[in-house]
Design a protein around this motif. Structure first.
Motif, PDB file in Angstrom:
ATOM      1  N   LEU A 113     -26.610  30.508 -46.843  1.00 57.94           N
ATOM      2  CA  LEU A 113     -27.624  29.529 -46.448  1.00 57.94           C
ATOM      3  C   LEU A 113     -27.059  28.678 -45.321  1.00 57.94           C
ATOM      4  CD1 LEU A 113     -28.439  28.165 -50.037  1.00 57.94           C
ATOM      5  CD2 LEU A 113     -29.878  29.762 -48.743  1.00 57.94           C
ATOM      6  N   ASP A 114     -27.937  28.214 -44.414  1.00 61.65           N
ATOM      7  CA  ASP A 114     -27.503  27.269 -43.394  1.00 61.65           C
ATOM      8  C   ASP A 114     -28.690  26.442 -42.927  1.00 61.65           C
ATOM      9  OD1 ASP A 114     -25.370  26.169 -41.828  1.00 61.65           O
ATOM     10  OD2 ASP A 114     -26.266  27.095 -40.060  1.00 61.65           O
ATOM     11  N   PHE A 115     -28.492  25.124 -42.875  1.00 61.40           N
ATOM     12  CA  PHE A 115     -29.497  24.236 -42.298  1.00 61.40           C
ATOM     13  C   PHE A 115     -29.263  24.118 -40.794  1.00 61.40           C
ATOM     14  CE2 PHE A 115     -29.727  22.683 -46.684  1.00 61.40           C
ATOM     15  CZ  PHE A 115     -31.087  22.439 -46.837  1.00 61.40           C
ATOM     16  N   SER A 116     -30.342  23.973 -40.041  1.00 61.46           N
ATOM     17  CA  SER A 116     -30.189  23.604 -38.630  1.00 61.46           C
ATOM     18  C   SER A 116     -29.579  22.204 -38.585  1.00 61.46           C
ATOM     19  CB  SER A 116     -31.543  23.630 -37.917  1.00 61.46           C
ATOM     20  OG  SER A 116     -32.469  22.749 -38.552  1.00 61.46           O
ATOM     21  N   LEU A 117     -28.950  21.853 -37.485  1.00 62.34           N
ATOM     22  CA  LEU A 117     -28.232  20.582 -37.407  1.00 62.34           C
ATOM     23  C   LEU A 117     -29.157  19.383 -37.575  1.00 62.34           C
ATOM     24  CD1 LEU A 117     -25.593  21.233 -34.595  1.00 62.34           C
ATOM     25  CD2 LEU A 117     -25.268  21.273 -37.061  1.00 62.34           C
ATOM     26  N   ALA A 151     -25.011  31.525 -38.898  1.00 66.19           N
ATOM     27  CA  ALA A 151     -25.121  30.066 -38.766  1.00 66.19           C
ATOM     28  C   ALA A 151     -26.049  29.721 -37.611  1.00 66.19           C
ATOM     29  CB  ALA A 151     -23.743  29.439 -38.515  1.00 66.19           C
ATOM     30  N   PHE A 152     -26.743  28.591 -37.756  1.00 62.95           N
ATOM     31  CA  PHE A 152     -27.553  28.087 -36.652  1.00 62.95           C
ATOM     32  C   PHE A 152     -26.649  27.648 -35.494  1.00 62.95           C
ATOM     33  CE2 PHE A 152     -31.231  27.435 -39.505  1.00 62.95           C
ATOM     34  CZ  PHE A 152     -32.256  27.802 -38.645  1.00 62.95           C
ATOM     35  N   THR A 153     -27.148  27.838 -34.270  1.00 64.02           N
ATOM     36  CA  THR A 153     -26.525  27.212 -33.109  1.00 64.02           C
ATOM     37  C   THR A 153     -27.074  25.785 -33.025  1.00 64.02           C
ATOM     38  OG1 THR A 153     -28.270  27.864 -31.578  1.00 64.02           O
ATOM     39  CG2 THR A 153     -26.470  29.439 -31.928  1.00 64.02           C
ATOM     40  N   HIS A 154     -26.809  25.087 -31.905  1.00 63.60           N
ATOM     41  CA  HIS A 154     -27.346  23.740 -31.741  1.00 63.60           C
ATOM     42  C   HIS A 154     -28.834  23.753 -31.411  1.00 63.60           C
ATOM     43  CE1 HIS A 154     -22.955  23.006 -30.871  1.00 63.60           C
ATOM     44  NE2 HIS A 154     -23.216  22.297 -31.941  1.00 63.60           N
ATOM     45  N   HIS A 155     -29.355  24.941 -31.169  1.00 63.32           N
ATOM     46  CA  HIS A 155     -30.777  25.081 -30.877  1.00 63.32           C
ATOM     47  C   HIS A 155     -31.439  25.798 -32.046  1.00 63.32           C
ATOM     48  CE1 HIS A 155     -29.855  23.843 -26.790  1.00 63.32           C
ATOM     49  NE2 HIS A 155     -28.896  24.752 -26.774  1.00 63.32           N
ATOM     50  N   ASN A 156     -32.540  25.245 -32.531  1.00 63.01           N
ATOM     51  CA  ASN A 156     -33.210  25.832 -33.684  1.00 63.01           C
ATOM     52  C   ASN A 156     -33.814  27.206 -33.408  1.00 63.01           C
ATOM     53  OD1 ASN A 156     -32.557  23.395 -34.790  1.00 63.01           O
ATOM     54  ND2 ASN A 156     -34.625  22.821 -35.387  1.00 63.01           N
ATOM     55  N   SER A 157     -33.791  27.605 -32.152  1.00 64.08           N
ATOM     56  CA  SER A 157     -34.387  28.895 -31.785  1.00 64.08           C
ATOM     57  C   SER A 157     -33.381  30.047 -31.848  1.00 64.08           C
ATOM     58  CB  SER A 157     -34.956  28.817 -30.369  1.00 64.08           C
ATOM     59  OG  SER A 157     -33.928  28.478 -29.454  1.00 64.08           O
ATOM     60  N   ARG A 189     -19.819  21.618 -34.520  1.00 67.26           N
ATOM     61  CA  ARG A 189     -21.022  20.777 -34.524  1.00 67.26           C
ATOM     62  C   ARG A 189     -21.248  20.034 -33.222  1.00 67.26           C
ATOM     63  NH1 ARG A 189     -22.861  19.970 -39.815  1.00 67.26           N
ATOM     64  NH2 ARG A 189     -21.603  21.161 -41.272  1.00 67.26           N
ATOM     65  N   LYS A 190     -20.245  19.973 -32.340  1.00 67.23           N
ATOM     66  CA  LYS A 190     -20.363  19.164 -31.134  1.00 67.23           C
ATOM     67  C   LYS A 190     -20.441  19.966 -29.843  1.00 67.23           C
ATOM     68  CE  LYS A 190     -20.186  15.403 -33.526  1.00 67.23           C
ATOM     69  NZ  LYS A 190     -21.366  14.581 -33.718  1.00 67.23           N
ATOM     70  N   ASN A 191     -20.134  21.257 -29.905  1.00 68.47           N
ATOM     71  CA  ASN A 191     -20.164  22.050 -28.668  1.00 68.47           C
ATOM     72  C   ASN A 191     -20.500  23.502 -28.990  1.00 68.47           C
ATOM     73  OD1 ASN A 191     -17.694  23.191 -29.606  1.00 68.47           O
ATOM     74  ND2 ASN A 191     -16.567  21.474 -28.701  1.00 68.47           N
ATOM     75  N   ASP A 192     -20.264  24.387 -28.044  1.00 70.83           N
ATOM     76  CA  ASP A 192     -20.661  25.785 -28.216  1.00 70.83           C
ATOM     77  C   ASP A 192     -19.540  26.681 -28.717  1.00 70.83           C
ATOM     78  OD1 ASP A 192     -23.402  25.704 -27.429  1.00 70.83           O
ATOM     79  OD2 ASP A 192     -22.750  25.357 -25.365  1.00 70.83           O
ATOM     80  N   LEU A 193     -18.511  26.096 -29.325  1.00 76.49           N
ATOM     81  CA  LEU A 193     -17.427  26.909 -29.863  1.00 76.49           C
ATOM     82  C   LEU A 193     -17.801  27.482 -31.224  1.00 76.49           C
ATOM     83  CD1 LEU A 193     -14.218  24.826 -29.002  1.00 76.49           C
ATOM     84  CD2 LEU A 193     -15.338  26.625 -27.653  1.00 76.49           C
ATOM     85  N   VAL A 194     -17.402  28.728 -31.442  1.00 77.56           N
ATOM     86  CA  VAL A 194     -17.639  29.408 -32.715  1.00 77.56           C
ATOM     87  C   VAL A 194     -16.314  29.979 -33.215  1.00 77.56           C
ATOM     88  CG1 VAL A 194     -18.792  31.357 -33.843  1.00 77.56           C
ATOM     89  CG2 VAL A 194     -20.046  29.965 -32.204  1.00 77.56           C
TER      90      VAL A 194
END
Length: 325
Positions: free
Chosen positions: A33-37, A75-81, A122-127
């Protein structure tokens, strides 16, 4: 329902949560499970499908499938899309998946071994990804290239890693082969660029750590040892506290979830029961929630709402019975 400054989570509120909505249509067991930010969407996924829910309505928005390579972690990215995911079959590349277009936008070269973790900063585009060969890879999904950093820890007995909530630090734990019974924790400063190790801590006479995550306040690290024992480490005081949770060695990386205020910890179980531990002071169990007929190892508390979700093959949305004025 939304969690704001006027709503304070407390033991009475948490222990009186109840099932608000039930989703029973999945043909497979949910594995994550994962919530969008922003807390608006929930991703619930099986080994072949991704279900997106609107959290406020507890309503399914869409179902997407990836039957060719499957899904192991997502996992969600910083964009819900968009989401990132690792497949269940080779090649174990990191994929950026548009849930709006239902299309793989980018694919990043991965390893040959089975993935065991995926986490987005949570703060940038690193995975961050980890595989069973103890290879840690860091990707920048805003770029079109392979990993920007690789930590090869295959000579160690075990390894685990996670980002902190500030996004500035990467915690890496390793079980040293010599001397035996020693686990090393290293905090790597990755703000803007890699700046090296800012803190080291050693744990003596404990089984190797197979899973780590920061609490939202960033002071404590939740660790699961390879024998299934769960404990918290306060990085400032270096005090280690066992939480009375034991998943056993056959579940090396159970999903555990902090509440947004870091006061409570939720844990699923093979018995289908969700347990709530008060970690603000007393480290006691304050609630047990039943509602699953099968093993429930997926549980997540919303980052912004007084809502949590638990899953076996059935998905349960939990909300408060009443509001404490």
């Amino acid at each position: 329902m939304h969690h704001d400054e006027e709503i304070s989570l407390n033991a009475a509120l948490i222990s009186n949560m109840t099932i608000g909505k039930v989703y029973k249509e999945s043909e497979e067991q949910f594995i994550g499970l994962d919530f969008s930010l922003d807390g608006e969407l929930l991703a619930a996924y099986t080994s072949s499908s991704l279900l997106i829910f609107e959290v406020l309505l507890a309503k399914k928005k869409k179902t997407l499938y990836n039957k060719s390579s499957g899904i192991s972690h997502l996992a969600f990215t910083h964009h819900n899309s968009a989401v990132v995911f690792l497949p269940a079959k080779k090649p174990f590349n990191l994929n950026l998946w548009s849930i709006h277009e239902n299309e793989i936008i980018k694919s990043f070269r991965g390893g040959e071994e089975i993935p065991i973790k995926l986490e987005i900063n949570r703060k940038n585009d690193l995975v961050l990804t980890i595989d069973s060969a103890r290879m840690i890879r860091i990707y920048d999904i805003s770029k079109d290239q392979g990993p920007i950093m690789i930590l090869d820890l295959k000579d160690q007995l075990e390894c685990a890693a996670c980002f902190d909530y500030s996004g500035k630090n990467l915690l890496v734990t390793t079980a040293l082969s010599t001397p035996a019974g020693l686990t090393r924790l290293e905090l790597h400063n990755i703000e803007d660029d890699y700046k090296g190790v800012s803190k080291k801590l050693y744990l003596k006479d404990r089984p190797p750590v197979s899973s780590v995550q920061f609490d939202p306040e960033g002071n404590r690290v939740l660790c699961v040892a390879e024998n299934g024992i769960v404990f918290l480490i306060n990085l400032e005081s270096e005090i280690v506290t066992e939480l009375g949770l034991n998943f056993g060695a056959k579940i090396p990386r159970p999903e555990l979830s902090f509440t947004p205020d870091s006061k409570f910890l939720l844990a699923g179980s093979e018995e289908g029961v969700v347990r709530v531990i008060d970690i603000s002071s007393k480290y006691t169990e304050i609630a047990k929630f039943s509602g699953h007929l099968k093993s429930c190892l997926c549980v997540k508390f919303s980052p912004v709402s007084v809502v949590f979700v638990s899953a076996c093959q059935t998905l349960l949305f939990w909300t408060p019975k009443y509001w404490d004025s």
